[in-house]
Enzyme design. Structure first.
Site, PDB file in Angstrom:
ATOM      1  N   HIS A   1       0.899  -1.390  -0.027  1.00  0.00           N
ATOM      2  CA  HIS A   1       0.105  -0.122   0.015  1.00  0.00           C
ATOM      3  C   HIS A   1       0.782   1.270  -0.007  1.00  0.00           C
ATOM      4  O   HIS A   1       1.087   1.709   1.213  1.00  0.00           O
ATOM      5  CB  HIS A   1      -0.980   0.063   1.188  1.00  0.00           C
ATOM      6  CG  HIS A   1      -1.764  -1.277   1.302  1.00  0.00           C
ATOM      7  ND1 HIS A   1      -1.307  -2.548   1.672  1.00  0.00           N
ATOM      8  CD2 HIS A   1      -3.179  -1.445   0.801  1.00  0.00           C
ATOM      9  CE1 HIS A   1      -2.260  -3.320   1.623  1.00  0.00           C
ATOM     10  NE2 HIS A   1      -3.414  -2.611   1.212  1.00  0.00           N
TER      11      HIS A   1
ATOM     12  N   GLY B   1      -3.911  -3.334  11.332  1.00  0.00           N
ATOM     13  CA  GLY B   1      -4.358  -3.857   9.986  1.00  0.00           C
ATOM     14  C   GLY B   1      -5.904  -4.031  10.100  1.00  0.00           C
ATOM     15  O   GLY B   1      -6.593  -3.561   9.271  1.00  0.00           O
TER      16      GLY B   1
ATOM     17  N   HIS C   1      -4.231   3.260  -3.598  1.00  0.00           N
ATOM     18  CA  HIS C   1      -4.295   2.504  -2.319  1.00  0.00           C
ATOM     19  C   HIS C   1      -3.376   1.150  -1.916  1.00  0.00           C
ATOM     20  O   HIS C   1      -2.769   1.099  -1.108  1.00  0.00           O
ATOM     21  CB  HIS C   1      -5.708   2.381  -2.009  1.00  0.00           C
ATOM     22  CG  HIS C   1      -5.922   1.345  -0.742  1.00  0.00           C
ATOM     23  ND1 HIS C   1      -5.844   1.877   0.550  1.00  0.00           N
ATOM     24  CD2 HIS C   1      -6.052   0.048  -0.831  1.00  0.00           C
ATOM     25  CE1 HIS C   1      -6.199   0.663   1.319  1.00  0.00           C
ATOM     26  NE2 HIS C   1      -6.373  -0.441   0.663  1.00  0.00           N
TER      27      HIS C   1
ATOM     28  N   ARG D   1     -19.205 -16.830  39.346  1.00  0.00           N
ATOM     29  CA  ARG D   1     -19.146 -15.488  39.425  1.00  0.00           C
ATOM     30  C   ARG D   1     -18.718 -14.970  40.805  1.00  0.00           C
ATOM     31  O   ARG D   1     -17.983 -14.082  40.753  1.00  0.00           O
ATOM     32  CB  ARG D   1     -20.141 -14.854  38.562  1.00  0.00           C
ATOM     33  CG  ARG D   1     -21.674 -14.867  39.110  1.00  0.00           C
ATOM     34  CD  ARG D   1     -22.636 -14.328  38.373  1.00  0.00           C
ATOM     35  NE  ARG D   1     -23.803 -14.479  38.981  1.00  0.00           N
ATOM     36  CZ  ARG D   1     -24.838 -13.296  39.172  1.00  0.00           C
ATOM     37  NH1 ARG D   1     -24.756 -12.443  38.885  1.00  0.00           N
ATOM     38  NH2 ARG D   1     -26.027 -13.640  39.845  1.00  0.00           N
TER      39      ARG D   1
ATOM     40  N   GLU E   1     -18.353  -3.365  24.678  1.00  0.00           N
ATOM     41  CA  GLU E   1     -17.206  -4.458  24.794  1.00  0.00           C
ATOM     42  C   GLU E   1     -16.202  -4.604  24.014  1.00  0.00           C
ATOM     43  O   GLU E   1     -15.162  -4.781  24.318  1.00  0.00           O
ATOM     44  CB  GLU E   1     -18.139  -5.617  24.525  1.00  0.00           C
ATOM     45  CG  GLU E   1     -19.456  -5.968  25.388  1.00  0.00           C
ATOM     46  CD  GLU E   1     -20.790  -5.235  25.058  1.00  0.00           C
ATOM     47  OE1 GLU E   1     -20.792  -4.656  23.846  1.00  0.00           O
ATOM     48  OE2 GLU E   1     -21.492  -5.297  25.950  1.00  0.00           O
TER      49      GLU E   1
ATOM     50  N   HIS F   1     -22.154 -15.708  33.048  1.00  0.00           N
ATOM     51  CA  HIS F   1     -23.437 -16.175  32.422  1.00  0.00           C
ATOM     52  C   HIS F   1     -23.147 -16.872  31.377  1.00  0.00           C
ATOM     53  O   HIS F   1     -23.467 -16.720  30.264  1.00  0.00           O
ATOM     54  CB  HIS F   1     -24.405 -14.872  32.214  1.00  0.00           C
ATOM     55  CG  HIS F   1     -24.808 -13.952  33.082  1.00  0.00           C
ATOM     56  ND1 HIS F   1     -23.844 -13.356  34.035  1.00  0.00           N
ATOM     57  CD2 HIS F   1     -25.996 -13.713  33.614  1.00  0.00           C
ATOM     58  CE1 HIS F   1     -24.562 -12.647  34.751  1.00  0.00           C
ATOM     59  NE2 HIS F   1     -26.087 -12.857  34.841  1.00  0.00           N
TER      60      HIS F   1
ATOM     61  N   HIS G   1     -28.859 -14.514  25.157  1.00  0.00           N
ATOM     62  CA  HIS G   1     -28.060 -14.160  26.061  1.00  0.00           C
ATOM     63  C   HIS G   1     -27.245 -15.801  26.534  1.00  0.00           C
ATOM     64  O   HIS G   1     -26.575 -15.711  27.281  1.00  0.00           O
ATOM     65  CB  HIS G   1     -28.449 -13.645  27.388  1.00  0.00           C
ATOM     66  CG  HIS G   1     -28.802 -12.219  27.129  1.00  0.00           C
ATOM     67  ND1 HIS G   1     -29.686 -11.928  26.164  1.00  0.00           N
ATOM     68  CD2 HIS G   1     -28.491 -11.260  28.142  1.00  0.00           C
ATOM     69  CE1 HIS G   1     -29.754 -10.418  26.221  1.00  0.00           C
ATOM     70  NE2 HIS G   1     -29.279 -10.118  27.359  1.00  0.00           N
TER      71      HIS G   1
ATOM     72  N   ARG H   1     -23.745 -17.849  36.128  1.00  0.00           N
ATOM     73  CA  ARG H   1     -24.543 -17.149  37.049  1.00  0.00           C
ATOM     74  C   ARG H   1     -25.195 -18.103  38.258  1.00  0.00           C
ATOM     75  O   ARG H   1     -25.571 -17.426  39.295  1.00  0.00           O
ATOM     76  CB  ARG H   1     -25.962 -16.759  36.150  1.00  0.00           C
ATOM     77  CG  ARG H   1     -27.170 -16.129  36.911  1.00  0.00           C
ATOM     78  CD  ARG H   1     -28.013 -15.410  35.919  1.00  0.00           C
ATOM     79  NE  ARG H   1     -28.955 -14.518  36.767  1.00  0.00           N
ATOM     80  CZ  ARG H   1     -30.079 -14.986  36.976  1.00  0.00           C
ATOM     81  NH1 ARG H   1     -30.582 -16.405  36.596  1.00  0.00           N
ATOM     82  NH2 ARG H   1     -31.104 -14.357  37.488  1.00  0.00           N
TER      83      ARG H   1
END
Ligand SMILES: Cc1ncc(C[n+]2csc(CCOP(=O)(O)OP(=O)(O)O)c2C)c(N)n1
Ligand SMILES: [Mg+2]
Length: 658
Positions: free
Chosen positions: A29, A118, A259, A354, A408, A458, A470, A517
């Site tokens: 590039h 990258g 590019h 947990r 997250e 969980h 979930h 949990r």
């Protein structure tokens, strides 16, 4: 610096080396390095605090090339400044197997590379963690830590979703020593960025609490002025540098053709004319090279001053600083953990892992000040906040707990940055199912070989009522599939602290603790000094005689396996149970150990409330009690019944094979 060498000559050295290397490799590039050569020249020559003779000096400024496809910019700068022994021969080996100059910059592979980049957006998001690490370490060690983090980011970096999470965290935490130089060339692979983007990025950064302004990225005076202002800012700064991609290429400059491909002989020859660069490929005249080498030496006196400062500190502060930067665990941590394990075996708490994780952190966090925990808005669910980890705020960075918000991806990328910066062992937290929301950053941690120890709770259908959105099903298998990622799934409180201990000791690997949990019974009721979980799998409930059945399970299903063992015993069938808290570690054990744990019982059964993938390596074609599809909303015991993940089902599956 050689007085007669001009800015243009220095910048054109980057341009020429970049285009020559791409042309020789017939791959790469050229556009980005040629477009950003002016900005990079000002940054390295006049602003960046670094010493080419010691690229790992702890108080250096960090430079992140988030637009990793422009790797030749970095490699050219390493060669020109004399960093890490980068030689002209290495540039000639650009993109070849085993070279120091791979397609995208790789951490640990090439000296001076601060983070692997990258995958667009990752470098930018990682740099937030570096800047955060700087202010946190400064809050602890004062004037020993005082540097900036500079980032070059491309259009793609800003279009990627993770940039939103990253810049909003940085703005909120007011990381004023973070400076992003956006290569605002308005070109990406498909053509003009206007094909797909009409965001006002300067306004977007401002809305997130940054300072941001437009400049001409080919005017060195404007670049320098903007950088100086940024260094004085009380907020993070984004400088939108208007540039021409492939600056100098006669027909491809300013287009997407610059590019990502070799320019071709005619373009390269034309650029040599346009740039007044009549030299042969890979030749940088002595005076220009010397001007650059002087830039590489510029930081020497600052580094020496810093070393004297470190020497002047009280020995215990200096030792602690050096320990932290070296990534050595504190002395005495093992003893603390051992004493705690002994107590757990006696107390036999029946709690969710947990909660066991929280209890373990109460012991580990006070003894290991480098451990930084946090959560993506699930603090009360992940249980990763303890007294020793006071929260970090925009005003006060002396804490050790980060409220990442519902981000997250940004959290895990920033955790990578905290680890890369040095001085910290970061731990992010969320629900296991949302590892999907941060997988690119988990993968980079594994690829880079850095120590981040995340907590994802969980961890199965056992979370119950929240249902299939979930309930992770394929996540354990997919994380186990990732090389150098260690996924732990402890079965009780003792295993939980053992898994934490094992994770902390893996200096070159990221890890994940998958925690429940729901409550689980205590299984390890006899104290064993050895960290059995660190072997990945071990016999947790031996056979009363010669075993006809071996049951292998992880986490919450280990107690279920032990119940199945009892049912089988009632039918006169001798079974043993193996706990598999970390399949990845188990597969790294010596053959003899693996064979002894797998054993020679004719029937091998696997139990895990997840898909089967991966278990065949242990149970062969034995029966597997687990999940085949997505989960179900309901009280967790009913959900386990619904899917037939029960001691009875395990016992029946074993009996059917006998
Ligand atoms: C996450 C991710 N998606 C896609 C790519 C492939 N890719 C490499 S560069 C690029 C975009 C190029 O545009 P820009 O970021 O503006 O860089 P420039 O062409 O200006 O150098 C893409 C899509 C990537 N590297 N990372
Ligand atoms: Mg672009």
């Amino acid at each position: 610096m050689a007085a007669n060498v001009t800015h243009d000559q220095m910048a054109n050295a980057i341009r020429a080396l970049s285009m020559d290397a791409v042309e020789k490799a017939n791959s790469g590039h050229p556009g980005m390095p040629m477009g950003m050569a002016d900005v990079a020249t000002v940054l390295f020559r006049d602003v960046l605090k670094f010493d080419a003779a010691d690229p790992a000096w702890p108080d250096r400024d960090r430079f992140v090339l988030s637009a990793g496809h422009g790797s030749m910019l970095l490699y050219s700068l390493f060669y020109l400044t004399g960093t890490g022994g980068m030689a002209i021969e290495d540039l000639k080996q650009f993109r070849q197997v085993g070279s120091k100059t791979p397609g995208h910059p790789e951490y640990r592979h090439t000296i001076g590379v601060e983070t692997t980049t990258g995958p667009l957006g990752q470098g930018l998001a990682t740099s937030i963690g570096m800047a955060l690490a700087e202010t946190m370490l400064a809050a602890e060690f004062g004037d020993l830590v005082d540097h900036h983090t500079f980032v070059i980011a491309s259009d793609g970096d800003l279009e990627e979703g993770v940039s939103h999470e990253a810049i909003s965290i940085a703005g909120h935490l007011r990381l004023n020593k973070l400076i992003v130089l956006w290569d605002n060339n308005s070109i990406s692979i498909d053509g003009k960025t206007s094909l797909a983007d009409s965001v006002d990025h300067v306004a977007r950064f401002k809305a997130a609490g940054w300072r941001a302004a437009h400049i001409d990225g080919h005017d060195p005076k404007q670049v320098l002025r903007a950088l100086r202002a940024a260094k004085r800012s009380d907020r993070p700064t984004m400088i939108a540098c208007k540039t021409t991609i492939g600056f100098g290429l006669p027909t491809k400059a300013g287009t997407n053709k610059a590019h990502g491909e070799a320019p071709g002989a005619a373009e390269v020859a034309g650029a040599r004319v346009n740039l007044h660069w009549p030299y042969e490929p890979f030749v940088v005249p002595d005076d220009i090279l010397e001007a650059w080498r002087a830039v590489g030496r510029r930081g020497k006196s600052k580094r020496n001053r810093w070393r004297r400062l470190l020497k002047s500190k009280p020995p215990e502060i200096r030792a602690e600083f050096e320990r932290r930067l070296a990534g050595e665990l504190p002395k005495g941590l093992d003893e603390v953990i051992d004493a705690y394990k002994r107590k757990l075996a006696a107390d036999a708490p029946e709690i969710a892992t947990r909660k066991a994780g929280e209890a373990a952190l109460k012991v580990i966090a006070p003894a290991a000040p480098e451990l930084i925990t946090g959560s993506a808005d699930l603090t009360g669910s992940n249980n990763t906040k303890v007294e020793a980890t006071r929260e970090i705020t925009p005003e006060d960075k002396s804490g050790r707990y980060i409220h990442w918000g519902i981000r997250e991806h940004g959290m895990i990328a920033a955790c990578n940055g905290l680890a890369l910066h040095g001085g910290f062992i970061p731990s992010g937290a969320s629900f296991l199912v949302f590892t999907d929301y941060c997988r690119p950053s988990l993968r980079l941690a594994a690829l880079m070989g850095i120590r981040v120890c995340h907590v994802f709770t969980h961890d199965s259908i056992g979370l119950g009522e929240d249902g299939p959105t979930h309930q992770p099903v394929e996540h354990l298998a997919s994380l186990r599939a990732m090389p150098n990622m260690f996924t732990f799934r402890p079965a009780d409180s003792v295993e939980t602290v053992e898994c934490w201990q094992a994770a902390l000791k893996m200096r070159r690997s990221p890890s994940i603790l998958a925690l429940t949990r729901q409550n689980l019974p205590a299984l390890r009721r006899t104290h064993v000094a050895e960290n059995l979980s660190a072997r990945g799998a071990y016999e947790i409930s031996p056979a009363a005689g010669k075993a006809a059945v071996s049951i292998f399970a992880s986490g919450s299903e280990v107690s279920l396996a032990v119940a199945a063992q009892k049912l089988l015993a009632e039918k006169g069938v001798v079974a043993r149970v193996v706990s598999v808290p970390c399949m990845d570690l188990f597969f790294e054990q010596k053959e003899a150990y693996r064979q002894s744990v797998i054993g020679d019982a004719p029937v091998k059964v696997g139990v895990e409330a997840a898909v089967r993938q991966g278990w065949d390596a242990i149970i062969g074609d034995g029966p597997f009690i687990g999940m085949k599809g997505f989960g179900e909303s309901g009280p967790y015991k009913a959900v386990y019944e619904h899917f037939g993940i029960t001691p009875q089902a395990v016992a029946e599956a074993a009996l059917a094979r006998l």
